[in-house]
Design a protein around this motif. Structure first.
Motif, PDB file in Angstrom:
ATOM      1  N   LEU A 161     -20.978 -10.282  47.662  1.00 51.61           N
ATOM      2  CA  LEU A 161     -20.574 -11.300  48.623  1.00 51.61           C
ATOM      3  C   LEU A 161     -21.526 -12.488  48.669  1.00 51.61           C
ATOM      4  O   LEU A 161     -21.188 -13.532  49.237  1.00 51.61           O
ATOM      5  CB  LEU A 161     -20.454 -10.674  50.014  1.00 51.61           C
ATOM      6  N   CYS A 162     -22.701 -12.368  48.060  1.00 48.93           N
ATOM      7  CA  CYS A 162     -23.618 -13.515  47.980  1.00 48.93           C
ATOM      8  C   CYS A 162     -23.030 -14.630  47.117  1.00 48.93           C
ATOM      9  O   CYS A 162     -23.494 -15.781  47.194  1.00 48.93           O
ATOM     10  CB  CYS A 162     -24.969 -13.077  47.420  1.00 48.93           C
ATOM     11  N   ALA A 163     -22.027 -14.310  46.301  1.00 56.05           N
ATOM     12  CA  ALA A 163     -21.400 -15.325  45.456  1.00 56.05           C
ATOM     13  C   ALA A 163     -20.579 -16.333  46.252  1.00 56.05           C
ATOM     14  O   ALA A 163     -20.076 -17.311  45.686  1.00 56.05           O
ATOM     15  CB  ALA A 163     -20.509 -14.651  44.405  1.00 56.05           C
ATOM     16  N   LEU A 164     -20.420 -16.110  47.561  1.00 55.02           N
ATOM     17  CA  LEU A 164     -19.665 -17.040  48.394  1.00 55.02           C
ATOM     18  C   LEU A 164     -20.483 -18.262  48.788  1.00 55.02           C
ATOM     19  O   LEU A 164     -19.914 -19.244  49.280  1.00 55.02           O
ATOM     20  CB  LEU A 164     -19.188 -16.330  49.664  1.00 55.02           C
ATOM     21  N   ALA A 222     -30.524 -17.538  45.508  1.00 55.42           N
ATOM     22  CA  ALA A 222     -31.609 -16.560  45.374  1.00 55.42           C
ATOM     23  C   ALA A 222     -32.145 -16.161  46.751  1.00 55.42           C
ATOM     24  O   ALA A 222     -32.408 -14.972  47.007  1.00 55.42           O
ATOM     25  CB  ALA A 222     -32.731 -17.133  44.509  1.00 55.42           C
ATOM     26  N   ARG A 223     -32.280 -17.143  47.644  1.00 56.81           N
ATOM     27  CA  ARG A 223     -32.727 -16.812  49.003  1.00 56.81           C
ATOM     28  C   ARG A 223     -31.678 -16.011  49.764  1.00 56.81           C
ATOM     29  O   ARG A 223     -32.015 -15.140  50.572  1.00 56.81           O
ATOM     30  CB  ARG A 223     -33.071 -18.097  49.760  1.00 56.81           C
ATOM     31  N   VAL A 224     -30.403 -16.290  49.509  1.00 56.85           N
ATOM     32  CA  VAL A 224     -29.335 -15.513  50.141  1.00 56.85           C
ATOM     33  C   VAL A 224     -29.410 -14.057  49.701  1.00 56.85           C
ATOM     34  O   VAL A 224     -29.307 -13.131  50.523  1.00 56.85           O
ATOM     35  CB  VAL A 224     -27.956 -16.115  49.799  1.00 56.85           C
ATOM     36  N   VAL A 225     -29.590 -13.836  48.410  1.00 49.34           N
ATOM     37  CA  VAL A 225     -29.697 -12.465  47.901  1.00 49.34           C
ATOM     38  C   VAL A 225     -30.910 -11.772  48.509  1.00 49.34           C
ATOM     39  O   VAL A 225     -30.827 -10.601  48.935  1.00 49.34           O
ATOM     40  CB  VAL A 225     -29.786 -12.470  46.357  1.00 49.34           C
ATOM     41  N   LEU A 226     -32.035 -12.479  48.576  1.00 49.47           N
ATOM     42  CA  LEU A 226     -33.230 -11.891  49.173  1.00 49.47           C
ATOM     43  C   LEU A 226     -32.999 -11.549  50.645  1.00 49.47           C
ATOM     44  O   LEU A 226     -33.369 -10.463  51.119  1.00 49.47           O
ATOM     45  CB  LEU A 226     -34.407 -12.857  49.029  1.00 49.47           C
ATOM     46  N   GLY A 227     -32.395 -12.487  51.388  1.00 51.62           N
ATOM     47  CA  GLY A 227     -32.110 -12.222  52.786  1.00 51.62           C
ATOM     48  C   GLY A 227     -31.156 -11.056  52.977  1.00 51.62           C
ATOM     49  O   GLY A 227     -31.323 -10.246  53.909  1.00 51.62           O
ATOM     50  N   CYS A 231     -29.454 -18.880  59.639  1.00 52.94           N
ATOM     51  CA  CYS A 231     -28.409 -19.625  58.934  1.00 52.94           C
ATOM     52  C   CYS A 231     -28.190 -20.997  59.565  1.00 52.94           C
ATOM     53  O   CYS A 231     -27.964 -21.984  58.855  1.00 52.94           O
ATOM     54  CB  CYS A 231     -27.108 -18.822  58.925  1.00 52.94           C
ATOM     55  N   ASP A 232     -28.254 -21.082  60.905  1.00 49.84           N
ATOM     56  CA  ASP A 232     -28.107 -22.383  61.555  1.00 49.84           C
ATOM     57  C   ASP A 232     -29.309 -23.282  61.266  1.00 49.84           C
ATOM     58  O   ASP A 232     -29.159 -24.487  61.046  1.00 49.84           O
ATOM     59  CB  ASP A 232     -27.961 -22.198  63.063  1.00 49.84           C
TER      60      ASP A 232
END
Length: 585
Positions: free
Chosen positions: A66-69, A84-89, A125-126
């Motif tokens: 789902l990080c691909a979104l 990359a930061r999304v995957v880490l988070g 995220c905000d």
């Protein structure tokens, strides 16, 4: 800025729309990119697990898939870092959830941890302005992981699956750069040209703001790139034409109001050189269509000041990178930030929704937590809109789930195909309206449970309906109970910043020594302040329980800012046409 005090008034409750919240919009011009990306990022691990007869592990690979979104509106260099930061988070959130699930089975503790994670994810995220789908995906994954029975020794293996799927998502989102390196910048430029054409065709406050925001977004995209290329230089020239259309329309629409600003410019006393006419709406739309296409970027005739402007863009690119490096999440979440009450709403609403579901004996309280978390937007009015949209979409979605469940149970491949279809459909529909996308999200979320084994259809549907209703009602009540009076305070802050940016721009215009970089920085700084002011005003306008907004000051600040932007554009044109001095070329 005027010294007129902002008079408080009694707390107010604003009217809540219904029809407008459900109205369909035009789909995004890039809806297919996250749709295709998440399908590819999900299909590969799903089929591998099918070949290994371990479809029960799909939930862990789904966390990475789902990080691909994320990141599809960003230039590829920034997209690579962002995803990359999304995957880490995601990995951090899943790790905390799995460890918690492995050391306790207390529903009360699990709900508390889920609410804390949801609030932290919303705030981060905000603060980073990561864009859609925002915090909801993180909350969905981590909340589900919290309520999945787990042994501590299994956690490293499950995290490895999430990391592997996340790495695949990173590749899927970044690989298109090999085919069209400047694709995001081209789309941002095309949006700016279309918005400028709409404003030139129908000048008005709404179209002006939309055009200014689109032009500002295009510059942000171009300035965020690592280096200037021939294509990016042509795109910059097109954005300059969009700005010229904005300036010329403003000049035609309000010639008398600009006199105070013109008097500050050193060249306004005499009749300067003849300026190239700004392009009309038809030409702007034609350039936008050609920019979106796969052919070469259009090469427009040079607008006044193009040479100096491009020089300023190159100088500003380095300054923009330094400014972004100094920007931190901690500043966005500092005491007094208007984001903190929204995070508090998320924490309280998610916790209450989970505990109410647990008290009612519903088996999956994390569904109510996710429902509540999805509601919280920039203000109460927008949260009400999302409440209607989420409730309607989920209720229709459970009917869709009931219809497709027999098909999904014909075999594992049929289940995989159904999930991939709803993944694609959700992204195809959600940009038109959130409730339409929720019709596809709901059956997908329910079908994911089937990978771990079959469940009674009636139980799944009943739990989902109850969780949706509890999460929506409790979540919205929390939004109305937790006030965000900082929203009006933030408007005052952005109003002062806009006034300061306008004064700086006027002084820069009046200074004969101002070069292209200084003029560019002043103009784009003022544009960014105006966009931020409008966003803050819109957010505060839909908030409850706060003092009145300074409407007259806001209108005056926006009008003055727009006139100054037009004067700055004219000044840059005159600067470009000045004869070289001291042998400069």
């Amino acid at each position: 800025m005027s010294d007129t005090p902002i008079r408080p008034r009694r707390p107010s409750v604003r009217s809540l729309p219904i029809a407008g919240a459900l109205r369909l919009a035009r789909p995004s011009d890039t809806w297919f990119k996250p749709a295709l990306s998440v399908v590819v990022a999900s299909a590969v691990p799903n089929l591998l697990l099918f070949a290994l007869d371990r479809l029960d592990l799909v939930m862990y690979t789904m966390a990475g898939s789902l990080c691909a979104l994320y990141g599809h509106s960003l230039p590829y260099a920034r997209r690579a870092a962002t995803v990359a930061r999304v995957v880490l988070g995601m990995l951090v959130g899943v790790a905390l959830s799995l460890v918690t699930a492995s050391v306790t089975d207390s529903t009360a503790i699990l709900i508390a941890v889920a609410a804390l994670l949801a609030a932290a994810q919303k705030a981060l995220c905000d603060a980073t302005r990561i864009g859609p789908p925002g915090h909801v995906i993180f909350t969905f994954v981590t909340s589900a992981a919290l309520f999945t029975p787990q042994e501590l020794g299994q956690v490293p293996g499950h995290l490895a699956l999430a990391l592997a799927a996340g790495a695949l998502s990173w590749l899927v989102t970044v690989c298109p750069a090999l085919l069209r390196r400047e694709g995001p910048e081209r789309r941002a430029t095309a949006r700016a040209l279309d918005a400028a054409a709409a404003y030139a065709a129908a000048p008005g406050h709404r179209t002006r703001h939309a055009a200014a925001a689109a032009v500002h977004g295009a510059w942000q995209s171009l300035l965020a790139t690592g280096r200037a290329t021939p294509v990016r230089r042509e795109l910059a020239r097109l954005v300059i034409h969009a700005e010229a259309a904005l300036a010329s329309t403003a000049l035609d629409g309000a010639p008398d109001r600009e006199a105070p600003v013109r008097s500050a410019a050193p060249h306004s006393s005499g009749p300067g050189p003849a300026a190239t006419p700004a392009p009309g709406p038809a030409q702007l739309r034609a350039w936008a269509a050609a920019t979106r296409a796969r052919g070469p970027v259009p090469s427009p005739p040079p607008a006044p000041g193009t040479t100096a402007e491009i020089f300023g863009v190159d100088a500003e690119r380095a300054a923009h990178r330094e400014l972004r490096a100094r920007r931190t999440v901690l500043r966005a979440l500092a005491p007094g930030s208007p984001l903190l009450p929204i995070a508090a709403r998320t924490l309280i609403g998610c916790a209450l929704a989970g505990y109410v579901c647990a008290a009612l004996g519903i088996g999956r309280p994390y569904w109510a937590i996710v429902t509540a978390a999805s509601l919280y937007q920039a203000n109460v009015t927008l949260s009400w809109n999302r409440t209607l949209q989420r409730t309607l979409g989920n209720l229709i979605g459970v009917l869709v789930f009931a219809a497709v469940l027999p098909v999904s149970r014909t075999g594992p491949l049929a289940l995989i195909a159904c999930c991939l279809f709803f993944n694609f459909a959700a992204e195809a529909l959600i940009t038109r309206n959130y409730w339409l996308g929720s019709i596809a999200v709901t059956p997908m979320a329910l079908l994911v449970l089937e990978f771990g084994g079959t469940h009674p259809a009636g139980e799944l549907i009943g739990d989902r309906v109850l969780d949706t209703l509890v999460g929506a009602v409790v979540g919205f009540l929390a939004a109305t109970a937790v006030t965000n009076r900082r929203a009006s305070g933030y408007v005052e802050k952005t109003l002062a910043a806009t006034d300061a940016a306008r004064v700086h721009a006027v002084r820069t215009i009046a200074d004969p020594a101002s070069g292209p970089a200084e003029l560019d920085g002043a103009r784009r700084g003022l544009t960014g302040s105006l966009v931020e002011l409008r966003m803050a005003t819109d957010a505060a306008a839909g908030e409850w329980w706060q003092r009145a907004l300074p409407e007259e000051q806001l209108l005056a600040a926006e009008q003055a800012g727009h006139r100054t932007l037009a004067a700055t554009a004219r000044r840059q044109g005159l600067t470009a046409l000045r004869p070289p001095q001291n042998g400069a070329v």
